[in-house]
Each structure stands twice: as C-alpha cells, then as structure tokens.
Design an enzyme around this catalytic site. Structure first.
Site, PDB file in Angstrom:
ATOM      1  N   ARG A 104      -4.985  -2.223  -8.129  1.00  0.00           N
ATOM      2  CA  ARG A 104      -5.499  -3.275  -8.403  1.00  0.00           C
ATOM      3  C   ARG A 104      -6.985  -3.406  -8.210  1.00  0.00           C
ATOM      4  O   ARG A 104      -7.837  -3.149  -8.594  1.00  0.00           O
ATOM      5  CB  ARG A 104      -4.765  -4.689  -8.369  1.00  0.00           C
ATOM      6  CG  ARG A 104      -4.986  -5.998  -8.999  1.00  0.00           C
ATOM      7  CD  ARG A 104      -4.120  -7.184  -8.407  1.00  0.00           C
ATOM      8  NE  ARG A 104      -4.302  -7.365  -6.943  1.00  0.00           N
ATOM      9  CZ  ARG A 104      -5.067  -8.270  -6.647  1.00  0.00           C
ATOM     10  NH1 ARG A 104      -5.807  -9.051  -7.342  1.00  0.00           N
ATOM     11  NH2 ARG A 104      -5.287  -8.318  -5.276  1.00  0.00           N
ATOM     12  N   HIS A 148      11.954   0.842   0.042  1.00  0.00           N
ATOM     13  CA  HIS A 148      11.563  -0.793   0.551  1.00  0.00           C
ATOM     14  C   HIS A 148      12.750  -1.576   1.286  1.00  0.00           C
ATOM     15  O   HIS A 148      12.799  -2.483   1.554  1.00  0.00           O
ATOM     16  CB  HIS A 148      11.196  -1.562  -0.639  1.00  0.00           C
ATOM     17  CG  HIS A 148      10.158  -1.035  -1.281  1.00  0.00           C
ATOM     18  ND1 HIS A 148       8.647  -0.744  -0.809  1.00  0.00           N
ATOM     19  CD2 HIS A 148       9.800  -0.866  -2.803  1.00  0.00           C
ATOM     20  CE1 HIS A 148       7.856  -0.361  -1.839  1.00  0.00           C
ATOM     21  NE2 HIS A 148       8.613  -0.209  -2.880  1.00  0.00           N
ATOM     22  N   ARG A 158       1.412  -4.758   5.826  1.00  0.00           N
ATOM     23  CA  ARG A 158       0.127  -5.307   5.584  1.00  0.00           C
ATOM     24  C   ARG A 158       0.264  -6.877   5.674  1.00  0.00           C
ATOM     25  O   ARG A 158       1.287  -7.420   5.644  1.00  0.00           O
ATOM     26  CB  ARG A 158       0.217  -5.097   3.839  1.00  0.00           C
ATOM     27  CG  ARG A 158      -0.987  -5.665   3.134  1.00  0.00           C
ATOM     28  CD  ARG A 158      -1.378  -5.371   1.784  1.00  0.00           C
ATOM     29  NE  ARG A 158      -2.684  -5.364   1.319  1.00  0.00           N
ATOM     30  CZ  ARG A 158      -2.774  -5.350  -0.031  1.00  0.00           C
ATOM     31  NH1 ARG A 158      -2.050  -5.105  -0.968  1.00  0.00           N
ATOM     32  NH2 ARG A 158      -4.216  -5.360  -0.360  1.00  0.00           N
ATOM     33  N   GLY A 174      -7.371  -3.209  -4.011  1.00  0.00           N
ATOM     34  CA  GLY A 174      -7.519  -2.409  -2.999  1.00  0.00           C
ATOM     35  C   GLY A 174      -8.173  -2.878  -1.727  1.00  0.00           C
ATOM     36  O   GLY A 174      -8.919  -2.141  -1.241  1.00  0.00           O
ATOM     37  N   TRP A 192      -0.713   4.327  -1.712  1.00  0.00           N
ATOM     38  CA  TRP A 192      -1.575   4.962  -0.753  1.00  0.00           C
ATOM     39  C   TRP A 192      -0.871   5.876   0.309  1.00  0.00           C
ATOM     40  O   TRP A 192      -1.220   6.980   0.360  1.00  0.00           O
ATOM     41  CB  TRP A 192      -2.575   3.959  -0.204  1.00  0.00           C
ATOM     42  CG  TRP A 192      -3.596   4.371   0.762  1.00  0.00           C
ATOM     43  CD1 TRP A 192      -4.015   5.740   0.688  1.00  0.00           C
ATOM     44  CD2 TRP A 192      -4.589   3.624   1.415  1.00  0.00           C
ATOM     45  NE1 TRP A 192      -5.270   5.694   1.413  1.00  0.00           N
ATOM     46  CE2 TRP A 192      -5.391   4.343   1.963  1.00  0.00           C
ATOM     47  CE3 TRP A 192      -4.368   2.283   2.126  1.00  0.00           C
ATOM     48  CZ2 TRP A 192      -6.362   4.248   2.866  1.00  0.00           C
ATOM     49  CZ3 TRP A 192      -5.398   1.934   3.087  1.00  0.00           C
ATOM     50  CH2 TRP A 192      -6.207   2.760   3.573  1.00  0.00           C
ATOM     51  N   TYR A 224      -1.772  -1.615   6.809  1.00  0.00           N
ATOM     52  CA  TYR A 224      -3.083  -1.322   6.035  1.00  0.00           C
ATOM     53  C   TYR A 224      -4.446  -1.465   6.348  1.00  0.00           C
ATOM     54  O   TYR A 224      -5.188  -0.838   6.073  1.00  0.00           O
ATOM     55  CB  TYR A 224      -2.470  -2.304   4.886  1.00  0.00           C
ATOM     56  CG  TYR A 224      -3.288  -1.881   3.762  1.00  0.00           C
ATOM     57  CD1 TYR A 224      -2.702  -1.363   2.701  1.00  0.00           C
ATOM     58  CD2 TYR A 224      -4.357  -3.142   3.299  1.00  0.00           C
ATOM     59  CE1 TYR A 224      -3.637  -1.082   1.495  1.00  0.00           C
ATOM     60  CE2 TYR A 224      -5.194  -2.745   2.067  1.00  0.00           C
ATOM     61  CZ  TYR A 224      -4.836  -1.790   1.012  1.00  0.00           C
ATOM     62  OH  TYR A 224      -5.490  -1.735  -0.144  1.00  0.00           O
ATOM     63  N   SER A 241      -0.861  -9.575  -3.931  1.00  0.00           N
ATOM     64  CA  SER A 241      -0.670  -8.199  -4.809  1.00  0.00           C
ATOM     65  C   SER A 241       0.640  -8.351  -5.557  1.00  0.00           C
ATOM     66  O   SER A 241       0.784  -7.955  -6.948  1.00  0.00           O
ATOM     67  CB  SER A 241      -0.440  -7.145  -3.639  1.00  0.00           C
ATOM     68  OG  SER A 241      -0.530  -6.070  -4.413  1.00  0.00           O
ATOM     69  N   GLY A 273       0.752  -1.144  -0.011  1.00  0.00           N
ATOM     70  CA  GLY A 273      -0.065   0.071   0.109  1.00  0.00           C
ATOM     71  C   GLY A 273       0.906   1.337   0.005  1.00  0.00           C
ATOM     72  O   GLY A 273       0.303   2.346   0.384  1.00  0.00           O
ATOM     73  N   THR A 274       2.016   1.159  -0.539  1.00  0.00           N
ATOM     74  CA  THR A 274       2.907   2.278  -0.596  1.00  0.00           C
ATOM     75  C   THR A 274       2.511   3.412  -1.569  1.00  0.00           C
ATOM     76  O   THR A 274       2.532   4.587  -0.915  1.00  0.00           O
ATOM     77  CB  THR A 274       4.155   1.884  -1.331  1.00  0.00           C
ATOM     78  OG1 THR A 274       4.455   0.656  -0.850  1.00  0.00           O
ATOM     79  CG2 THR A 274       5.462   2.742  -0.818  1.00  0.00           C
TER      80      THR A 274
HETATM   81  P1  A3P Z   1      -3.709  -4.891  -4.276  1.00  0.00           P
HETATM   82  O1  A3P Z   1      -2.798  -5.683  -5.538  1.00  0.00           O
HETATM   83  O2  A3P Z   1      -4.219  -5.817  -3.247  1.00  0.00           O
HETATM   84  O3  A3P Z   1      -5.041  -4.478  -5.022  1.00  0.00           O
HETATM   85  P2  A3P Z   1       2.194  -0.618  -3.422  1.00  0.00           P
HETATM   86  O4  A3P Z   1       1.616   0.568  -3.496  1.00  0.00           O
HETATM   87  O5  A3P Z   1       3.129  -0.880  -2.137  1.00  0.00           O
HETATM   88  O6  A3P Z   1       2.720  -1.319  -4.558  1.00  0.00           O
HETATM   89  O7  A3P Z   1       0.926  -1.722  -3.092  1.00  0.00           O
HETATM   90  C1  A3P Z   1      -0.174  -1.878  -4.213  1.00  0.00           C
HETATM   91  C2  A3P Z   1      -1.412  -2.413  -3.310  1.00  0.00           C
HETATM   92  O8  A3P Z   1      -2.187  -1.191  -2.761  1.00  0.00           O
HETATM   93  C3  A3P Z   1      -2.233  -2.674  -4.337  1.00  0.00           C
HETATM   94  O9  A3P Z   1      -3.066  -3.877  -3.853  1.00  0.00           O
HETATM   95  C4  A3P Z   1      -3.071  -1.540  -4.835  1.00  0.00           C
HETATM   96  O10 A3P Z   1      -4.299  -1.922  -5.305  1.00  0.00           O
HETATM   97  C5  A3P Z   1      -3.301  -0.955  -3.273  1.00  0.00           C
HETATM   98  N1  A3P Z   1      -3.533   0.498  -3.231  1.00  0.00           N
HETATM   99  C6  A3P Z   1      -3.233   1.187  -4.340  1.00  0.00           C
HETATM  100  N2  A3P Z   1      -3.577   2.650  -3.703  1.00  0.00           N
HETATM  101  C7  A3P Z   1      -4.623   2.405  -2.777  1.00  0.00           C
HETATM  102  C8  A3P Z   1      -5.383   3.190  -2.263  1.00  0.00           C
HETATM  103  N3  A3P Z   1      -5.524   4.513  -2.331  1.00  0.00           N
HETATM  104  N4  A3P Z   1      -5.878   2.830  -1.292  1.00  0.00           N
HETATM  105  C9  A3P Z   1      -5.932   1.370  -0.677  1.00  0.00           C
HETATM  106  N5  A3P Z   1      -5.190   0.562  -1.516  1.00  0.00           N
HETATM  107  C10 A3P Z   1      -4.413   1.089  -2.459  1.00  0.00           C
END
Ligand code: A3P
Length: 306
Positions: A268, A105, A127, A270, A53, A195, A135, A50-51
């Site tokens: 994807r 990371h 998470r 979320g 986010w 998360y 993910s 959720g980076t």
């Molecule tokens: P999923 O693949 O489970 O949907 P990162 O940002 O660390 O690469 O992580 C990506 C994950 O965070 C993905 O999870 C993505 O959908 C989710 N994500 C991205 N933006 C988000 C938001 N605004 N709120 C919640 N989850 C989010």
C-alpha cells in the site's frame, strides 16, 4: 461465536483470538500434520505488520540470491501454514525444500505443541498497532467479490472493532505480548523484530536475522555489498513496482469463497506513522491507553507510537 463486523471477512472466536472463518479449519488441521525440524524457520506476525517484507528478506538471506525476488511474489516465498491447510487438499510439507520457511499468523498459545517443543526457530515481526489497524482497514475494505459494489466501512467503526480485539487474529496486543514474552524467556527460540526498527536500519536487522538463521554474512559477502543488495531488492519501492507483484490474485490454492484478494494489496504505502492521517487525537489517546494498560510492565514498548 461468529462476528460479521468486517463485512466480507467473518471472524470466529477460538481460544481467545478471532480467526477468519475460512482459515480456522486450517489452524485446526495443522495440529495433526506439522512436524517441525531444527532447520525450519517460522515467520510469524500479526496480519498487516509487514509479513510480505519479512518473507522477502528471509528468502533473500536464505538463498543469497535476492534477484529471485524480481520474478516471485514474496507471498510465494513461504507458504502461510493455516491458509495452506484450509484448502481442499492436505499439502505435503515434507516435499518443500530444506530449510523450510513457513509463515503463520497463529498466536503463540494456539500454535501446535509440536512447534513449542521442537527446536525450530521463530522470527516474529511486530508493528505499531495503530499503523497495523490502518493497514488492516485498507486491506479488508479492498477485498471484494466479483461484480459487487466496493465495500463501505467508516474508519471509526474499524477502530471500535479493533479495540475490542475484533480483527483478524486479534486482539493485537495479546498476540504481540505472547511472542514478546516467549522471546524474553527463550531468545534462541524467538527473534522479536519491530517493523519500525527495520525501517530505521534495515541492514543492521538483516545481519541480525542472518545470524539468527545460522547464516551470517561472510567477509567476502560483506565486501560484495550483499546486505545492501538484499535490502534494496526487498524494499517497498522495489517490490511494489514489479509487474509480478501488481497482477493476479492471492490464495488461489484454497477456498476463499467468492472473496478476491489482489496480490497488489500487500503493498500500500509502507510507511511508519501513517496512522496520523487517519486517527484524531482522541482516538489515538484511547488506543494508546489500551496499549499502556495491556503492555504494562511487560517491557514491550512501541516506538513511534505518538
Ligand atoms: P501499509 O498498508 O501500511 O502500507 P503484511 O505483509 O503483513 O500483509 O503487511 C502489509 C503492510 O506491509 C502494508 O503496510 C504494506 O505496504 C507493507 N509492506 C509490504 N512490503 C513492504 C516492504 N518491502 N517494505 C516495507 N513495508 C512493506
């Protein structure tokens, strides 16, 4: 050693963790160039936690202008340090506006000593590992090279690799544990967030983040609904629907070989608990047993893990 189990994403072992091959030079180079200051904020996570986010939220809290997210991909709100330094040119970190927001990371034990010793602050996002793996799986098989056939990789194979610690910056448990332990030792240095808690009550976490960042919301801002606006404009629903987040490729500033990572691949679905759509009961039990073993007596638990 080099491991090629994740197809287009070869991994190299360094100090007990598996780094993407193209990133490792950046991890090493960073040591010579990063001089953190007390106003710097380092956003840290295991990949796919959720980076994106976290970047959006911290940017909105810091600028108090969440509308800026309508025209900027969250990945561009805080550069990933090791990716930045993996490129052909040494970036000038001093040129970034203060307070600087970096992301990384890199596991705590592999961070440059300057980060451990300086008064810069860290926000770590954790998470639930099964969701993180799901993910990761979709993200990595979504990477492609122009004209190449889509990647094939059974999910069971990804589970095998991940359980052995073989994934970007893995093993995940050690990664989370290192930051967890540091957050227990030095709560002023590491704010440890989950998360799942952010999903459950984003406004409460945004207030906590703002306080930790030394930028608590004023009574006037509370009255104006600033916290709700930040949460709304950083939400998955909002960000994933924006054109700016749907087009283009990530990481143009450094050399990914012929690998292409779409900007849209950071969004994807979320959700919390998507692992249920991918894991059998046996796979989940095996996975959770590893977590119980590794996190035993640490105080770190994963809510929603079963
Ligand atoms: P999923 O693949 O489970 O949907 P990162 O940002 O660390 O690469 O992580 C990506 C994950 O965070 C993905 O999870 C993505 O959908 C989710 N994500 C991205 N933006 C988000 C938001 N605004 N709120 C919640 N989850 C989010």
């Amino acid at each position: 050693p080099l491991h090629e189990g994740w197809r287009y994403l070869p991994l190299r072992l360094y100090k007990g963790f598996w780094f993407p091959e193209f990133i490792l030079p950046g991890v090493l180079s960073l040591r010579h160039h990063l001089r953190p200051t007390s106003s710097d904020i380092l956003l840290v996570s295991f990949p796919k936690s959720g980076t994106t986010w976290l970047k959006a939220l911290v940017f909105a809290i810091s600028t108090r202008n969440p509308e800026l997210l309508l025209s900027r991909h969250p990945q561009d709100c805080s550069p990933n340090l090791e990716a930045f330094f993996a490129g052909p040119h040494v970036p000038d970190l001093d040129a970034l506006p203060s307070p600087r927001q970096f992301s990384t990371h890199i596991p705590y034990s592999v961070l440059p000593k300057s980060v451990h010793d300086s008064p810069c602050r860290i926000i770590y996002l954790c998470r639930e590992p099964k969701d993180t793996l799901v993910s990761t799986y979709h993200f990595v098989i979504g990477m492609h090279r122009p004209e190449a056939a889509p990647q094939q990789m059974p999910f069971t194979e990804a589970v095998e690799l991940f359980c052995k610690g073989l994934s970007m910056y893995g093993p995940v448990w050690e990664h989370q544990l290192e930051y967890w332990q540091e957050s227990q030792r030095r709560p002023d240095k590491v704010l440890f967030l989950k998360y799942e808690d952010m999903m459950a009550d984003p406004e409460a976490i945004v207030r906590r983040m703002a306080e930790y960042m030394g930028k608590p919301f004023s009574a006037a801002e509370e009255m104006n609904g600033m916290v709700g606006e930040i949460v709304r404009l950083s939400s998955f629903e909002k960000l994933s629907g924006l054109e700016i987040n749907k087009v283009g490729l990530w990481g143009k500033e450094f050399d990914l070989g012929h690998l292409a990572i779409k900007n849209s691949s950071f969004f994807r679905n979320g959700k919390v608990g998507d692992w249920r759509e991918h894991f059998t009961a046996e796979m989940a039990e095996r996975f959770d047993a590893i977590a119980r073993d590794k996190l035993h007596q640490s105080g770190l638990t994963h809510s929603h893990s079963s």
